[in-house]
Design an enzyme around this catalytic site. Structure first.
Site, PDB file in Angstrom:
ATOM      1  N   SER A 141      15.012  94.630  26.476  1.00  0.00           N
ATOM      2  CA  SER A 141      14.152  94.760  25.353  1.00  0.00           C
ATOM      3  C   SER A 141      13.140  96.131  25.357  1.00  0.00           C
ATOM      4  O   SER A 141      12.620  96.225  26.558  1.00  0.00           O
ATOM      5  CB  SER A 141      13.418  93.527  24.986  1.00  0.00           C
ATOM      6  OG  SER A 141      12.438  93.967  23.871  1.00  0.00           O
ATOM      7  N   TYR A 154       7.257  86.454  27.581  1.00  0.00           N
ATOM      8  CA  TYR A 154       8.511  87.336  27.109  1.00  0.00           C
ATOM      9  C   TYR A 154       8.640  88.428  27.595  1.00  0.00           C
ATOM     10  O   TYR A 154       9.445  88.825  28.348  1.00  0.00           O
ATOM     11  CB  TYR A 154       8.761  87.221  25.787  1.00  0.00           C
ATOM     12  CG  TYR A 154      10.028  87.925  25.129  1.00  0.00           C
ATOM     13  CD1 TYR A 154      11.357  87.343  25.450  1.00  0.00           C
ATOM     14  CD2 TYR A 154      10.152  89.059  24.616  1.00  0.00           C
ATOM     15  CE1 TYR A 154      12.570  87.985  25.318  1.00  0.00           C
ATOM     16  CE2 TYR A 154      11.189  89.765  24.494  1.00  0.00           C
ATOM     17  CZ  TYR A 154      12.413  89.105  24.447  1.00  0.00           C
ATOM     18  OH  TYR A 154      13.562  89.762  24.095  1.00  0.00           O
TER      19      TYR A 154
END
Length: 238
Positions: A141, A154
């Site tokens: 990501s 995260y």
């Protein structure tokens, strides 16, 4: 480079990016190993793939299970005789202030995003080394490169996944094995609070956009490795 006849393992294959990629590769007659938690969704996907004339083996379970990773790779090697690529696509996120994150949430996110990537890479490397070729593609990501408020869990998991990928790349390049990382921005998938297809996502990347990018990386000639690829929708400023 043609992908026909290649064998590719995809984790998180039952929906979103993994599912779109599996269908795209099936159209290119790639042999597929599909890993996810939902047996029903995997069976439905397998049926679609077989209608396209390709072959698929499904494996139900949690990517943090070392027995699952070992069994998946062994089965694919027995069935197809080789394993050309592993796509570590399974991902999980919890977004809240660090003080509100539970120990269980921390472990669950790291188990999927970091341990799963490690286990399936580890399981595949011996066969790839023996073949003198192979490709590991880790779907990270853009938050592997930046952080945001509420993203301590995260973001840190994606930083860890990226660090593992970068070190692994240096370790296995000498054996002819490629390691690539895709850093995506906003993608319209089930991952977010709003459902896939929500009008708020109209300008986001689609799962097929991500499948296109991963297929492009897989299709590079043997002497070419795309180490990193960052991709965003035009509507998102990075």
């Amino acid at each position: 480079m043609s992908l026909q006849g290649k064998t590719v393992l995809i984790t998180g294959a039952s929906k979103g990016i993994g599912r779109a990629l599996a269908l795209m590769l099936a159209q290119k007659q790639v042999n597929l190993g599909l890993v996810a938690r939902s047996e029903i969704e995997l069976l439905n996907l397998k049926a679609e793939i077989e209608l396209l004339g390709a072959q698929a083996e499904i494996f139900v379970g949690d990517v943090s299970d070392s027995e699952l990773s070992r069994r998946t790779v062994e089965t694919l090697l027995l069935k197809f005789g080789k394993l050309d690529a592993v796509i570590n696509n399974a991902g999980y996120g919890v977004f809240k202030a660090a003080e509100d994150v539970t120990e269980e949430e921390w472990e669950n996110v790291y188990n999927v995003n970091v341990k799963g990537t490690f286990l399936f890479s580890k399981a595949a490397i011996p066969a790839m080394k023996a073949a003198g070729s192979g490709h590991i593609i880790n779907i990270a990501s853009d938050v592997a490169k930046r952080v945001f408020d509420g993203g301590s869990l995260y973001c840190s998991s994606k930083f860890a996944q990226d660090a593992f990928s970068m070190a692994l790349r240096k370790e296995v390049r000498r054996y002819g094995i490629k390691v690539s990382v895709v850093y995506s921005g906003l993608v319209d998938t089930h991952f977010h609070t709003d459902p896939q297809g929500d009008e708020k996502h109209n300008d986001w990347l689609k799962d097929t956009d991500m499948a296109d990018v991963i297929t492009y990386i897989l299709s590079a000639p043997k002497h070419v490795v795309i180490d990193e690829l960052m991709i965003h929708p035009m509507s998102q400023e990075y």
